[in-house]
Write a protein that holds these residues in place. Structure first.
Motif, PDB file in Angstrom:
ATOM      1  N   ASN A 537       0.579  -1.473  -0.208  1.00 43.52           N
ATOM      2  CA  ASN A 537       0.027  -0.024  -0.026  1.00 43.52           C
ATOM      3  C   ASN A 537       1.175   0.897  -0.072  1.00 43.52           C
ATOM      4  O   ASN A 537       0.578   2.736  -0.396  1.00 43.52           O
ATOM      5  N   LEU A 538       2.200   1.005   1.087  1.00 41.83           N
ATOM      6  CA  LEU A 538       2.807   2.239   1.050  1.00 41.83           C
ATOM      7  C   LEU A 538       3.874   2.721  -0.155  1.00 41.83           C
ATOM      8  O   LEU A 538       3.511   3.674  -0.296  1.00 41.83           O
ATOM      9  N   LEU A 539       3.999   1.711  -0.853  1.00 39.25           N
ATOM     10  CA  LEU A 539       4.751   1.602  -2.476  1.00 39.25           C
ATOM     11  C   LEU A 539       3.574   1.810  -3.557  1.00 39.25           C
ATOM     12  O   LEU A 539       4.275   2.974  -4.116  1.00 39.25           O
ATOM     13  N   THR A 540       2.511   1.936  -3.536  1.00 43.32           N
ATOM     14  CA  THR A 540       1.835   1.926  -4.364  1.00 43.32           C
ATOM     15  C   THR A 540       1.128   3.355  -4.355  1.00 43.32           C
ATOM     16  O   THR A 540       0.785   4.329  -5.021  1.00 43.32           O
ATOM     17  N   VAL A 541       0.334   4.614  -3.382  1.00 42.41           N
ATOM     18  CA  VAL A 541       0.398   5.658  -2.638  1.00 42.41           C
ATOM     19  C   VAL A 541       1.703   6.824  -2.855  1.00 42.41           C
ATOM     20  O   VAL A 541       1.167   7.180  -3.529  1.00 42.41           O
ATOM     21  N   SER A 542       3.026   6.110  -3.074  1.00 41.46           N
ATOM     22  CA  SER A 542       3.757   6.876  -2.770  1.00 41.46           C
ATOM     23  C   SER A 542       4.335   6.991  -3.988  1.00 41.46           C
ATOM     24  O   SER A 542       4.385   8.185  -4.721  1.00 41.46           O
ATOM     25  N   GLU A 543       3.884   6.039  -5.306  1.00 46.53           N
ATOM     26  CA  GLU A 543       4.592   6.317  -6.167  1.00 46.53           C
ATOM     27  C   GLU A 543       3.174   6.889  -6.892  1.00 46.53           C
ATOM     28  O   GLU A 543       3.439   7.677  -7.889  1.00 46.53           O
ATOM     29  N   MET A 544       1.926   7.112  -6.492  1.00 50.63           N
ATOM     30  CA  MET A 544       1.136   7.795  -7.329  1.00 50.63           C
ATOM     31  C   MET A 544       1.177   9.605  -6.961  1.00 50.63           C
ATOM     32  O   MET A 544       1.278  10.344  -7.861  1.00 50.63           O
ATOM     33  N   VAL A 545       1.960   9.395  -5.708  1.00 48.63           N
ATOM     34  CA  VAL A 545       2.118  10.838  -5.751  1.00 48.63           C
ATOM     35  C   VAL A 545       2.849  11.745  -5.558  1.00 48.63           C
ATOM     36  O   VAL A 545       3.089  13.102  -7.065  1.00 48.63           O
ATOM     37  N   ALA A 546       4.237  10.402  -6.328  1.00 52.21           N
ATOM     38  CA  ALA A 546       5.052  11.451  -7.039  1.00 52.21           C
ATOM     39  C   ALA A 546       5.035  11.701  -8.762  1.00 52.21           C
ATOM     40  O   ALA A 546       5.681  12.437  -9.423  1.00 52.21           O
ATOM     41  N   ARG A 547       4.229  10.786  -9.238  1.00 54.96           N
ATOM     42  CA  ARG A 547       3.755  10.632 -10.139  1.00 54.96           C
ATOM     43  C   ARG A 547       2.914  11.962 -10.495  1.00 54.96           C
ATOM     44  O   ARG A 547       3.260  12.578 -12.096  1.00 54.96           O
ATOM     45  N   SER A 548       2.846  11.798  -9.864  1.00 57.43           N
ATOM     46  CA  SER A 548       1.250  12.635 -10.135  1.00 57.43           C
ATOM     47  C   SER A 548       1.617  14.432  -9.503  1.00 57.43           C
ATOM     48  O   SER A 548       1.838  15.705 -10.588  1.00 57.43           O
ATOM     49  N   ALA A 549       3.165  14.395  -8.874  1.00 56.73           N
ATOM     50  CA  ALA A 549       3.177  15.716  -8.731  1.00 56.73           C
ATOM     51  C   ALA A 549       4.145  16.245  -9.504  1.00 56.73           C
ATOM     52  O   ALA A 549       4.447  17.014 -10.195  1.00 56.73           O
ATOM     53  N   LEU A 550       5.048  14.732 -10.248  1.00 62.68           N
ATOM     54  CA  LEU A 550       5.427  15.483 -11.610  1.00 62.68           C
ATOM     55  C   LEU A 550       4.865  15.896 -12.825  1.00 62.68           C
ATOM     56  O   LEU A 550       5.728  17.076 -13.972  1.00 62.68           O
ATOM     57  N   GLU A 551       3.708  14.930 -12.799  1.00 68.43           N
ATOM     58  CA  GLU A 551       2.871  15.691 -13.875  1.00 68.43           C
ATOM     59  C   GLU A 551       1.997  17.005 -13.698  1.00 68.43           C
ATOM     60  O   GLU A 551       2.261  17.810 -14.828  1.00 68.43           O
ATOM     61  N   ARG A 552       2.064  17.595 -12.835  1.00 67.61           N
ATOM     62  CA  ARG A 552       1.914  18.633 -12.461  1.00 67.61           C
ATOM     63  C   ARG A 552       3.006  20.158 -12.577  1.00 67.61           C
ATOM     64  O   ARG A 552       3.181  20.172 -11.231  1.00 67.61           O
ATOM     65  N   LYS A 553       3.163  20.508 -13.714  1.00 69.36           N
ATOM     66  CA  LYS A 553       3.884  21.890 -14.053  1.00 69.36           C
ATOM     67  C   LYS A 553       3.715  22.510 -13.400  1.00 69.36           C
ATOM     68  O   LYS A 553       4.159  24.077 -13.947  1.00 69.36           O
ATOM     69  N   GLU A 554       3.722  23.056 -12.050  1.00 68.92           N
ATOM     70  CA  GLU A 554       3.128  24.238 -11.596  1.00 68.92           C
ATOM     71  C   GLU A 554       2.623  23.993 -10.292  1.00 68.92           C
ATOM     72  O   GLU A 554       2.880  22.992  -9.438  1.00 68.92           O
ATOM     73  N   SER A 555       2.815  25.649  -9.289  1.00 72.48           N
ATOM     74  CA  SER A 555       2.539  25.286  -8.019  1.00 72.48           C
ATOM     75  C   SER A 555       1.128  25.756  -7.764  1.00 72.48           C
ATOM     76  O   SER A 555       0.305  26.598  -8.311  1.00 72.48           O
ATOM     77  N   ARG A 556       0.324  24.638  -6.959  1.00 76.63           N
ATOM     78  CA  ARG A 556      -1.211  25.149  -6.475  1.00 76.63           C
ATOM     79  C   ARG A 556      -1.489  24.949  -5.496  1.00 76.63           C
ATOM     80  O   ARG A 556      -1.328  23.199  -5.200  1.00 76.63           O
ATOM     81  N   GLY A 557      -2.140  25.438  -4.313  1.00 81.32           N
ATOM     82  CA  GLY A 557      -2.278  25.025  -3.479  1.00 81.32           C
ATOM     83  C   GLY A 557      -1.668  24.570  -2.376  1.00 81.32           C
ATOM     84  O   GLY A 557      -0.192  24.668  -2.352  1.00 81.32           O
ATOM     85  N   ALA A 558      -1.385  23.214  -2.056  1.00 78.73           N
ATOM     86  CA  ALA A 558      -0.435  22.448  -1.150  1.00 78.73           C
ATOM     87  C   ALA A 558       1.022  21.295  -2.153  1.00 78.73           C
ATOM     88  O   ALA A 558       1.939  21.491  -1.406  1.00 78.73           O
ATOM     89  N   HIS A 559       0.399  21.226  -3.243  1.00 80.94           N
ATOM     90  CA  HIS A 559       1.538  21.368  -4.580  1.00 80.94           C
ATOM     91  C   HIS A 559       2.505  22.541  -4.878  1.00 80.94           C
ATOM     92  O   HIS A 559       1.704  22.976  -5.580  1.00 80.94           O
ATOM     93  N   PHE A 560       3.666  22.987  -4.812  1.00 82.00           N
ATOM     94  CA  PHE A 560       5.278  23.584  -4.284  1.00 82.00           C
ATOM     95  C   PHE A 560       5.984  22.989  -5.135  1.00 82.00           C
ATOM     96  O   PHE A 560       6.525  22.519  -4.835  1.00 82.00           O
ATOM     97  N   ARG A 561       6.321  23.523  -6.523  1.00 86.45           N
ATOM     98  CA  ARG A 561       8.134  23.195  -6.838  1.00 86.45           C
ATOM     99  C   ARG A 561       7.754  24.459  -7.147  1.00 86.45           C
ATOM    100  O   ARG A 561       7.736  25.588  -7.959  1.00 86.45           O
ATOM    101  N   ASP A 562       9.636  24.435  -6.839  1.00 87.92           N
ATOM    102  CA  ASP A 562      10.232  25.483  -6.795  1.00 87.92           C
ATOM    103  C   ASP A 562      11.046  25.797  -8.221  1.00 87.92           C
ATOM    104  O   ASP A 562      11.502  26.338  -8.921  1.00 87.92           O
ATOM    105  N   ASP A 563      10.641  24.801  -9.543  1.00 83.48           N
ATOM    106  CA  ASP A 563      11.599  25.008 -10.334  1.00 83.48           C
ATOM    107  C   ASP A 563       9.918  25.079 -11.700  1.00 83.48           C
ATOM    108  O   ASP A 563      10.432  26.091 -13.191  1.00 83.48           O
ATOM    109  N   PHE A 564       8.737  25.150 -10.638  1.00 87.87           N
ATOM    110  CA  PHE A 564       7.289  25.867 -11.572  1.00 87.87           C
ATOM    111  C   PHE A 564       6.793  26.971 -10.891  1.00 87.87           C
ATOM    112  O   PHE A 564       5.685  25.907 -10.233  1.00 87.87           O
ATOM    113  N   PRO A 565       7.091  27.957  -9.777  1.00 90.65           N
ATOM    114  CA  PRO A 565       6.770  27.667  -8.784  1.00 90.65           C
ATOM    115  C   PRO A 565       5.461  29.232  -8.710  1.00 90.65           C
ATOM    116  O   PRO A 565       4.970  29.056  -7.453  1.00 90.65           O
ATOM    117  N   GLU A 566       5.014  29.569  -9.755  1.00 89.49           N
ATOM    118  CA  GLU A 566       3.879  30.129 -10.404  1.00 89.49           C
ATOM    119  C   GLU A 566       2.598  28.961 -10.913  1.00 89.49           C
ATOM    120  O   GLU A 566       3.442  27.841 -11.303  1.00 89.49           O
TER     121      GLU A 566
END
Length: 608
Positions: A537-566
């Motif tokens: 379960n932990l490995l499955t959800v961790s992969e989901m989080v990482a892949r989804s965070a890579l896909e969203r190339k922006e910063s919005r709400g709780a998801h913040f990327r310092d390579d895409f800060p806006e």
């Protein structure tokens, strides 16, 4: 004729099976039982120990008892704004409309809320809410909710299986047919046959090193739904609560309720500066106090005052704390100071006032760490707290795209969008726990029990027991701790593409390591075996989080990327959805958010 393989397991039959005994699961169970259907609740831990009891500040509902300007429309607009408009707007509407009635219902069942001077339910300020909206019982609201729902549910009649863990969901063709698991005490396998299943398993906090979540929060519901073929969405949005205790070690990770700030607590750096005044987002500038004095008046109920910056949304406060630490202005142990003791400058009987308003906070930190919050500040920092992402459900019924499989609470997605407002979790449990139970009961009356596949049972049993067969293998605790370090360091509060790619590579390695995990001893009381099973379960959800965070190339709400800060317009109108592909691989798609009804658009425009 019954298959002999099926009959060898301890078998239970119910109309509706609810996996999870927190607020959402118990509220669903109450509704199923009231509808006359036979219901079972599976609890991974003991009944009454659900994570709901850690929700201290209150339940958000626009009752208008303290400020009559509040209404469901304002609550709806606040929720949508907090979620950066990625919310399922229909869920946000239902939640805002129905929350007051769900709170009054809870009161009718025996919940004892704090009262106004004229006897109505008292409501307090909380981050992101325009008006005092959180009905509360001191700082132990979740505990009172669980107590009330348990008492009410037990008297209605429901079967409870404590200390049981589900390892897979069972299907008959496309639709759900039940679940297969084991009791943690003896290690015996149990087959649960049901016409409908409600997932109410909570979040994924134990995928991270620093978390307010207890040991049960290993993403079970998310993983079970995914492997059953259901869609999940918004998995990039993990909320880091700004104020978890970081020192002393005896209380590390324990949540400091937002109610401390709602009652006047302030955040200071090592220089004593209230640093939140330095960075107020334009979106919230008109609602935020310009001076400490105005902020104090707001916490004391002045309707003409604006809220202090400590009550901005959680994602913003958490990033401000992280900035202070990174720039060398943090506390000695890598956090900042949260100080409510300062109000003795304003109130002659401040210690008694604090003890009355925040009794759990006072007693637990005094007893566990010898910290007197009426006299000294707390040392706090961001801690993994809540998962906005989860099973993609129909807004009205809470059914997933697997017929007969429902989800409610933290393991369901949609209501909170990119960031949850404090207090919305408890009203979420009540509103959508009720809806899930209601529709699951109706579905169960329209369908018969599904057939059980002996092949699926046999393969699941073989998989579950594999760790006992391995020799000279990996240690399950070591694999879990490594995963937690990876997620904390590489997919945490601030993200970067190179680090998340590195995290995915490490997750692939840890998946392989999990196949070499071995445990000693036998199946009774075997915590190592339980940890080995949790790893999937932990490995499955961790992969989901990482892949989804890579896909969203922006910063919005709780998801913040310092390579895409806006924030980027390109990402404003869709959710990222995760499914299992035909070959077993994880697939991500972008799904547009349906157009909002015109009258709801007008409400948002008016509230701006």
């Amino acid at each position: 004729m019954e298959d002999p393989l099926v009959s060898e397991y301890i078998t239970h039959e119910h109309d509706v099976l609810i996996i999870g005994a927190g607020g959402a699961g118990l509220r669903a169970a109450v509704e199923v039982s009231a509808a006359g259907a036979k219901v079972a609740v599976i609890s991974k831990s003991l009944l009454g120990k659900a994570h709901t009891v850690m929700a201290e500040g209150g339940v958000a509902a626009a009752m208008g008892n303290v400020d009559d300007r509040d209404s469901w429309r304002v609550h709806f607009a606040d929720t949508m704004r907090g979620g950066q408009y990625l919310n399922n707007w229909r869920m946000a509407e239902l939640h805002a409309r129905e929350a007051p009635e769900r709170v009054r219902e809870l009161e009718a069942w025996g919940a004892l809320f704090d009262r106004t001077s004229d006897g109505r339910i008292l409501q307090r300020n909380f981050g992101g809410h325009r008006y005092p909206r959180l009905a509360h019982v001191g700082d132990r609201t979740g505990l009172e909710m669980i107590r009330t729902l348990q008492d009410h549910g037990i008297h209605l009649g429901l079967d409870v299986f404590m200390e049981h863990t589900v390892v897979t969901l069972l299907k008959d063709g496309a639709r759900i047919a039940g679940a297969f698991g084991y009791d943690r005490e003896r290690g015996r396998f149990h087959l649960f046959r049901a016409k409908a299943v409600v997932l109410a398993t909570g979040g994924i906090g134990r995928a991270f090193k620093i978390t307010s979540n207890s040991w049960e929060y290993t993403g079970d519901g998310h993983s079970l739904a995914y492997h059953a073929g259901a869609s999940l969405m918004d998995m990039e949005f993990v909320q880091f609560h700004p104020t978890g205790m970081i020192w002393p070690p005896s209380v590390r990770g324990i949540l400091v309720t937002e109610g401390v700030r709602g009652e006047g607590g302030v955040l200071r750096n090592r220089d004593g500066e209230r640093f939140m005044f330095k960075d107020i987002p334009p979106l919230y500038a008109a609602q935020t106090a310009d001076t400490p004095e105005e902020g104090w008046r707001y916490t004391q109920g002045d309707k003409n005052a604006r809220r202090p910056p400590e009550l901005l949304t959680r994602d913003h406060v958490a990033r401000c704390i992280r900035r202070e630490v990174r720039e060398g202005r943090g506390s000695p142990h890598g956090g900042v100071f949260l100080d409510i003791a300062w109000i003795k400058e304003k109130l002659p009987h401040a210690p008694e006032h604090i003890k009355k308003k925040l009794p759990s906070m006072y007693h637990q930190f005094k007893q566990l760490a010898d910290i007197d919050i009426t006299q000294e500040p707390m040392e706090v920092g961001p801690t993994t707290h809540y998962m906005m992402g989860g099973v993609k459900v129909d807004a009205d019924s809470q059914m997933s795209d697997v017929p007969g499989l429902y989800a409610a609470g933290e393991c369901a997605a949609g209501l909170h969008g990119a960031n949850r407002l404090g207090g919305n979790s408890l009203s979420d449990l009540l509103v959508f726990g009720k809806r899930a139970g209601e529709h699951a009961a109706t579905y169960s009356k329209q369908n018969s029990l599904g057939a059980i596949s002996p092949e699926q049972l046999a393969s699941t049993e073989k998989w579950a027991l594999a760790a006992f067969e391995r020799k000279a293998s990996e240690n399950p605790y070591s694999v879990q701790h490594t995963l937690q370090d990876v997620m904390q360091d590489l997919v945490g509060i601030v993200r970067h593409e190179a680090e998340m790619q590195q995290a995915l590579e490490r997750i692939r390695e840890l998946k392989a390591a999990s196949q070499r995990v071995g445990v000693d001893g036998h199946r009774e009381y075997n915590a190592g075996w339980h940890t080995a099973l949790d790893l999937q379960n932990l490995l499955t959800v961790s992969e989901m989080v990482a892949r989804s965070a890579l896909e969203r190339k922006e910063s919005r709400g709780a998801h913040f990327r310092d390579d895409f800060p806006e924030k980027e317009k390109e990402y404003a109108g869709f959710n990222i959805v995760v499914r299992m592909g035909a070959g077993g691989e994880m697939q991500l798609t972008r799904e547009p958010i349906p157009p909002m009804r015109e009258e709801l658009k007008q409400i948002i425009e008016e509230m701006k």
